[in-house]
Design a protein around this motif. Structure first.
Motif, PDB file in Angstrom:
ATOM      1  N   MET A 259     -20.032  59.490 -62.276  1.00  0.00           N
ATOM      2  CA  MET A 259     -20.649  60.553 -61.482  1.00  0.00           C
ATOM      3  C   MET A 259     -21.259  61.634 -62.365  1.00  0.00           C
ATOM      4  N   GLY A 260     -20.706  61.822 -63.565  1.00  0.00           N
ATOM      5  CA  GLY A 260     -21.146  62.908 -64.423  1.00  0.00           C
ATOM      6  C   GLY A 260     -22.579  62.799 -64.890  1.00  0.00           C
ATOM      7  N   ILE A 261     -23.114  61.586 -64.948  1.00  0.00           N
ATOM      8  CA  ILE A 261     -24.496  61.440 -65.416  1.00  0.00           C
ATOM      9  C   ILE A 261     -25.491  62.019 -64.415  1.00  0.00           C
ATOM     10  N   ASN A 262     -25.055  62.287 -63.181  1.00  0.00           N
ATOM     11  CA  ASN A 262     -25.926  62.883 -62.165  1.00  0.00           C
ATOM     12  C   ASN A 262     -25.601  64.349 -61.909  1.00  0.00           C
ATOM     13  N   PHE A 263     -24.696  64.942 -62.730  1.00  0.00           N
ATOM     14  CA  PHE A 263     -24.340  66.347 -62.573  1.00  0.00           C
ATOM     15  C   PHE A 263     -25.192  67.205 -63.487  1.00  0.00           C
ATOM     16  N   PRO A 264     -25.673  68.358 -63.009  1.00  0.00           N
ATOM     17  CA  PRO A 264     -26.329  69.314 -63.906  1.00  0.00           C
ATOM     18  C   PRO A 264     -25.340  69.873 -64.932  1.00  0.00           C
ATOM     19  N   VAL A 265     -25.862  70.449 -65.985  1.00  0.00           N
ATOM     20  CA  VAL A 265     -25.016  70.995 -67.037  1.00  0.00           C
ATOM     21  C   VAL A 265     -24.086  72.069 -66.467  1.00  0.00           C
ATOM     22  N   GLY A 266     -24.582  72.880 -65.545  1.00  0.00           N
ATOM     23  CA  GLY A 266     -23.749  73.911 -64.941  1.00  0.00           C
ATOM     24  C   GLY A 266     -22.572  73.343 -64.169  1.00  0.00           C
ATOM     25  N   VAL A 267     -22.790  72.235 -63.451  1.00  0.00           N
ATOM     26  CA  VAL A 267     -21.695  71.590 -62.727  1.00  0.00           C
ATOM     27  C   VAL A 267     -20.713  70.970 -63.707  1.00  0.00           C
ATOM     28  N   LEU A 268     -21.193  70.408 -64.815  1.00  0.00           N
ATOM     29  CA  LEU A 268     -20.293  69.867 -65.837  1.00  0.00           C
ATOM     30  C   LEU A 268     -19.422  70.975 -66.431  1.00  0.00           C
TER      31      LEU A 268
ATOM     32  N   ILE B  98     -27.764  76.130 -72.951  1.00  0.00           N
ATOM     33  CA  ILE B  98     -26.448  76.048 -73.578  1.00  0.00           C
ATOM     34  C   ILE B  98     -26.506  74.942 -74.627  1.00  0.00           C
ATOM     35  N   PHE B  99     -26.509  75.341 -75.899  1.00  0.00           N
ATOM     36  CA  PHE B  99     -26.662  74.397 -77.019  1.00  0.00           C
ATOM     37  C   PHE B  99     -27.944  73.581 -76.872  1.00  0.00           C
ATOM     38  N   GLY B 100     -28.985  74.226 -76.364  1.00  0.00           N
ATOM     39  CA  GLY B 100     -30.287  73.577 -76.245  1.00  0.00           C
ATOM     40  C   GLY B 100     -30.529  72.870 -74.935  1.00  0.00           C
ATOM     41  N   ALA B 101     -29.552  72.822 -74.039  1.00  0.00           N
ATOM     42  CA  ALA B 101     -29.703  72.138 -72.755  1.00  0.00           C
ATOM     43  C   ALA B 101     -29.718  73.154 -71.626  1.00  0.00           C
ATOM     44  N   PRO B 102     -30.726  73.134 -70.744  1.00  0.00           N
ATOM     45  CA  PRO B 102     -30.750  74.051 -69.595  1.00  0.00           C
ATOM     46  C   PRO B 102     -29.568  73.777 -68.656  1.00  0.00           C
ATOM     47  N   ILE B 103     -29.051  74.825 -68.003  1.00  0.00           N
ATOM     48  CA  ILE B 103     -27.884  74.648 -67.149  1.00  0.00           C
ATOM     49  C   ILE B 103     -28.220  73.843 -65.891  1.00  0.00           C
ATOM     50  N   ALA B 104     -29.516  73.692 -65.561  1.00  0.00           N
ATOM     51  CA  ALA B 104     -29.912  72.916 -64.390  1.00  0.00           C
ATOM     52  C   ALA B 104     -30.334  71.492 -64.734  1.00  0.00           C
ATOM     53  N   ALA B 105     -30.283  71.097 -66.016  1.00  0.00           N
ATOM     54  CA  ALA B 105     -30.717  69.768 -66.434  1.00  0.00           C
ATOM     55  C   ALA B 105     -29.602  68.753 -66.263  1.00  0.00           C
ATOM     56  N   LYS B 106     -29.987  67.456 -66.076  1.00  0.00           N
ATOM     57  CA  LYS B 106     -29.044  66.357 -65.906  1.00  0.00           C
ATOM     58  C   LYS B 106     -29.280  65.302 -66.986  1.00  0.00           C
TER      59      LYS B 106
ATOM     60  N   SER C  93     -35.747  69.645 -74.842  1.00  0.00           N
ATOM     61  CA  SER C  93     -36.019  68.278 -75.270  1.00  0.00           C
ATOM     62  C   SER C  93     -35.020  67.317 -74.632  1.00  0.00           C
ATOM     63  N   LEU C  94     -35.462  66.100 -74.366  1.00  0.00           N
ATOM     64  CA  LEU C  94     -34.610  65.114 -73.720  1.00  0.00           C
ATOM     65  C   LEU C  94     -33.402  64.778 -74.591  1.00  0.00           C
ATOM     66  N   THR C  95     -33.582  64.766 -75.912  1.00  0.00           N
ATOM     67  CA  THR C  95     -32.467  64.447 -76.817  1.00  0.00           C
ATOM     68  C   THR C  95     -31.353  65.485 -76.716  1.00  0.00           C
ATOM     69  N   ASP C  96     -31.742  66.753 -76.705  1.00  0.00           N
ATOM     70  CA  ASP C  96     -30.731  67.805 -76.593  1.00  0.00           C
ATOM     71  C   ASP C  96     -29.968  67.694 -75.273  1.00  0.00           C
ATOM     72  N   VAL C  97     -30.689  67.429 -74.199  1.00  0.00           N
ATOM     73  CA  VAL C  97     -30.044  67.315 -72.889  1.00  0.00           C
ATOM     74  C   VAL C  97     -29.083  66.142 -72.868  1.00  0.00           C
ATOM     75  N   ARG C  98     -29.506  64.993 -73.387  1.00  0.00           N
ATOM     76  CA  ARG C  98     -28.653  63.789 -73.384  1.00  0.00           C
ATOM     77  C   ARG C  98     -27.405  63.994 -74.244  1.00  0.00           C
ATOM     78  N   VAL C  99     -27.565  64.598 -75.410  1.00  0.00           N
ATOM     79  CA  VAL C  99     -26.416  64.788 -76.303  1.00  0.00           C
ATOM     80  C   VAL C  99     -25.414  65.764 -75.690  1.00  0.00           C
ATOM     81  N   VAL C 100     -25.899  66.899 -75.189  1.00  0.00           N
ATOM     82  CA  VAL C 100     -24.998  67.913 -74.629  1.00  0.00           C
ATOM     83  C   VAL C 100     -24.287  67.382 -73.391  1.00  0.00           C
ATOM     84  N   THR C 101     -25.030  66.763 -72.481  1.00  0.00           N
ATOM     85  CA  THR C 101     -24.405  66.241 -71.258  1.00  0.00           C
ATOM     86  C   THR C 101     -23.431  65.106 -71.571  1.00  0.00           C
TER      87      THR C 101
END
Length: 413
Positions: free
Chosen positions: A228-237, A149-157, A171-179
């Motif tokens: 708490m959100g920093i430990n949630f996967p993208v799907g949970v967010l 989703i916008f470059g971030a896997p739904i299971a990534a945190k 990429s770690l940047t995409d995951v950090r920005v999206v989350t």
């Protein structure tokens, strides 16, 4: 969090089955391996859960309203039995029973959502590790792992290390920005939902500790969700952001249609009702007639919003009837009736006037005592001689306190 997810593993089967069914629908539209198919499946899961919880949400709103109305009585009980905790608890429970209020009703929607939330977290954790769970077989798990989703896997945190993110083909940047964006949106939606409740649907004429607690929660909850959100996967967010947006919209509708008496929302509602009455010449809808009927039944106990509504109706040439309808009358007659109703309404004293009344109360009894003390002196003043002048000076100066026996004229000899 994995331990908590295991505690609610009994519901992971139904949760995974619902996601799979929606994934079949959205997969046929967007493609089975796309992030849109899996993301919309989670959003649809939230919608299904929240639709089932609508009756509890209505109970939550009513319970919060009742708790606000009971705060003055609860405070009086606490002051009266502050040295007896057991009696205080008994009186509180008696008050809840008499008014039909359940303090836990305001927490029921969140409590009942918790199993679904932790079950979804457990499902996404299994997807991230590549394990099957519930109705998700290995092919569906692999498809969900590859969904972005916008470059971030739904299971990534947000806190995932680069190696784990790289294993998910991201990429770690995409995951950090999206989350980070989703965490900010989740916290902001939580804040505005609580702010909407405090500013529009609270009786501002009643200042209670409950309102102060709600104001504190308005700022504390978003911070808790952000941490708490920093430990949630993208799907949970996605799940939590969707449920916050749903709550905000649902609450907005309930506040606009069923506001708390004395609140800003009630003032806006009555203004809309007034426009409808003046435009159509009648009250349209059974629920609106029930509102007018309740206002008429209150009589002199109406709040400021309701009194303004009745006065505005009178100026427009309408009078509210006991059955909730309105009758067209001469504006002068309607205004006279509204003025008579306002005169019957006792004026509420300001805090300064109440304090002045309490401070001057002891001094108001002093003239009556002086009057009693001066009465025998007035009888003595009828006697000739210096005794009358002395008694007059004595009553005038007020230096001697208490009742004085008048001197007999023969005592001068």
């Amino acid at each position: 969090m994995d331990t908590i997810g295991n505690l609610f593993s009994f519901i992971t089967g139904p949760v995974s089955w619902i996601i799979v069914q929606f994934h079949k629908l959205y997969g046929a539209i967007f493609g089975p391996d796309t992030g849109w198919a899996w993301g919309l499946s989670i959003v649809s899961l939230v919608i299904v859960i929240r639709i089932c919880l609508i009756p509890l949400f209505v109970k939550q709103i009513k319970s919060m309203r009742n708790m606000q109305a009971l705060q003055p009585k609860m405070k009086a009980i606490q002051e009266r039995y502050k040295s007896d905790r057991q009696r205080q608890s008994e009186e509180m429970m008696k008050l809840y029973k008499e008014t039909g209020t359940n303090p836990l009703s305001s927490c029921l929607p969140i409590l009942l959502q918790s199993p679904f939330f932790f079950a979804l977290y457990h499902v996404l954790s299994k997807i991230a590790s590549g394990d099957t769970i519930g109705s998700l077989n290995q092919s569906l798990v692999d498809s969900a792992r590859e969904a972005h989703i916008f470059g971030a896997p739904i299971a990534a945190k947000f806190m995932d290390d680069p190696a784990k993110v790289e294993a998910l083909n991201a990429s770690l940047t995409d995951v950090r920005v999206v989350t980070a964006i989703m965490i900010v949106l989740m916290s902001a939606s939580q804040f505005f939902t609580q702010r909407q409740l405090m500013q529009k649907n609270v009786d501002l004429t009643v200042k209670t500790p409950y309102m102060q607690q709600q104001k504190m929660l308005m700022y504390i909850f978003p911070v808790i969700f952000a941490v708490m959100g920093i430990n949630f996967p993208v799907g949970v967010l996605i799940y939590w952001l969707t449920t916050n947006v749903w709550t905000m919209g649902q609450q907005m509708y309930v506040i606009s249609q069923n506001p708390t008496p004395g609140s800003k929302a009630q003032d806006h509602y009555l203004q809309r009702l007034l426009k409808g009455v003046t435009h159509h010449g009648e009250v349209r809808g059974r629920r609106k007639r029930n509102v007018v009927q309740a206002i008429v039944a209150k009589g002199p106990d109406r709040n400021d919003n309701e009194r303004r509504f009745i006065s505005a109706l009178a100026k427009a040439g309408f009078t509210a009837q006991v059955d909730g309808s309105v009758e067209k009358v001469d504006p002068a007659v309607a205004e006279a009736e509204a003025a008579a109703a306002r005169r019957q309404q006792p004026k509420r004293q300001t805090k300064a006037k109440r304090q002045a009344a309490t401070t001057t109360q002891p001094t108001t009894a002093k003239p009556s005592l002086e009057k009693k003390a001066a009465q025998p002196n007035a009888e003595a003043s009828k006697q000739p001689g210096k005794a009358s002048s002395g008694s007059a000076r004595q009553a005038k100066s007020g230096q001697r306190k208490g009742q004085q026996r008048p001197k007999h004229p023969s005592s001068k000899k």
